[in-house]
Scaffold this active site. Sequence first.
Site, PDB file in Angstrom:
ATOM      1  N   ILE A 159     -48.064  62.465  70.259  1.00  0.00           N
ATOM      2  CA  ILE A 159     -49.459  62.116  70.019  1.00  0.00           C
ATOM      3  C   ILE A 159     -50.351  63.338  70.226  1.00  0.00           C
ATOM      4  CG2 ILE A 159     -51.388  60.699  70.811  1.00  0.00           C
ATOM      5  CD1 ILE A 159     -49.334  58.555  71.604  1.00  0.00           C
ATOM      6  N   GLY A 160     -50.142  64.041  71.314  1.00  0.00           N
ATOM      7  CA  GLY A 160     -50.990  65.174  71.637  1.00  0.00           C
ATOM      8  C   GLY A 160     -50.983  66.261  70.586  1.00  0.00           C
ATOM      9  N   GLU A 161     -49.832  66.493  69.981  1.00  0.00           N
ATOM     10  CA  GLU A 161     -49.709  67.564  68.996  1.00  0.00           C
ATOM     11  C   GLU A 161     -50.172  67.175  67.602  1.00  0.00           C
ATOM     12  OE1 GLU A 161     -45.770  69.401  68.995  1.00  0.00           O
ATOM     13  OE2 GLU A 161     -45.525  68.726  71.067  1.00  0.00           O
ATOM     14  N   ASP A 213     -37.282  67.036  85.896  1.00  0.00           N
ATOM     15  CA  ASP A 213     -38.658  66.733  85.519  1.00  0.00           C
ATOM     16  C   ASP A 213     -39.579  66.607  86.722  1.00  0.00           C
ATOM     17  OD1 ASP A 213     -39.497  66.725  82.891  1.00  0.00           O
ATOM     18  OD2 ASP A 213     -38.538  64.830  82.424  1.00  0.00           O
ATOM     19  N   GLY A 259     -47.104  61.075  74.466  1.00  0.00           N
ATOM     20  CA  GLY A 259     -46.076  60.679  73.516  1.00  0.00           C
ATOM     21  C   GLY A 259     -45.717  59.232  73.781  1.00  0.00           C
ATOM     22  N   ARG A 296     -31.250  68.453  81.144  1.00  0.00           N
ATOM     23  CA  ARG A 296     -32.503  67.895  81.651  1.00  0.00           C
ATOM     24  C   ARG A 296     -32.176  66.645  82.456  1.00  0.00           C
ATOM     25  NH1 ARG A 296     -36.186  63.630  78.866  1.00  0.00           N
ATOM     26  NH2 ARG A 296     -37.926  63.526  80.310  1.00  0.00           N
ATOM     27  N   HIS A 333     -49.533  65.434  78.497  1.00  0.00           N
ATOM     28  CA  HIS A 333     -48.319  65.084  77.750  1.00  0.00           C
ATOM     29  C   HIS A 333     -48.513  63.679  77.211  1.00  0.00           C
ATOM     30  CE1 HIS A 333     -43.914  65.205  76.866  1.00  0.00           C
ATOM     31  NE2 HIS A 333     -44.136  63.901  76.828  1.00  0.00           N
TER      32      HIS A 333
END
Length: 377
Positions: free
Chosen positions: A333-335, A147, A212, A90, A210
Amino acid sequence: MAGQIPARHLAVLVLNAGSSSLKAALFTPDGTCLWRDQRPWHPGEKDGDGAAAAIGADSHGVGALEQVLAAWLPAALEALQVDLLLVAHRVVHGGERFTGPTLLDPEALKALEQLVPLAPLHNGPALRVMGWVGNWQPQLPQWACFDTAFHCTLPPEASTYALPQAWRTQGLRRFGFHGLSHQHVSETVSRTYVDRRSTAAQPLRLISCHLGAGCSLCAIRAGRSLNTTMGYTPMEGLVMATRSGSVDPGLLLHLLEQGLSPALLERGLQTESGLLGLSGLSADMRELRVAATAGHEGALLALAVFRHRLLAGIGAMAACLGGVDVIALTGGIGEHDDALLAELQEAVAWLRPVDLLRIPADEEGLIARSCMPHPVE
């Protein structure tokens, strides 16, 4: 049978180098995840000088990036009985050149070196990992996924800053980030909705959130990024854990005119702002939720500003798409933040009918899938 040699697996190794941690994952050719692990490393110890850079030098056995790799990865892979097909990385910033999975030949590596100033905290470590792999297993093909690549479909009106032409010709434009995460969300939602949308009059309209330590939104229509909240750097847009998100440029000019150095300005915006700066307490959403329940004013303010900016961004993305069918949350945070999910369910009711989903993040899986079809030499 006693003495039987264990079967070995063919696998793709995915390495995700962060500014102070390194994630690794193994995937079989059919996309099955065999293993995931993560190790911290000390970002200030590039050259491995002194006792502190050696593995085992501190109580956690954390050293410089290359030392961590050498002490951890070869032994872990041997214990897992795998034969590697390729290594995929990545990379946060691909600039304007890298818009898809790329084989890392000498020319590509040289071009990546020139992009390090655009994302020094991430591109630099990624290049060091590539170099280590090249020394460890020089015969292995190495690939990179970026990304920024998913956002190469941004139209000019979304990617262009209203700056003087002389500045824009230097490449000062909006790139967008978290593209691998947003792409994974897009593909996952598209698979989920393929039957439901097969007779729809318009392509699927998705807002990927997204959320986090870093936070960004992406407006996606028919699998293409049309708008996003991050820009030339990952500091633009939403409130994040320690990053400010968007602020008035005039405010920054004011601080510089007061004598604040660029280095201190960057440190403030990158590491002392966001949820941490607002609350004066913590950058961790979980801790802020607990503190807010107890009436902590800074925590309450941080949550309110975070939510306000998030809702404003969602509204902007919906306007860009001409409506929205799905809002998908991913990232730490989102999950996992149930309170935020409940707040959004109430706050976006005016957008209905809209589905609000949670999608587990899997950047490494997407990277493996993206590189798998390419022929291995």
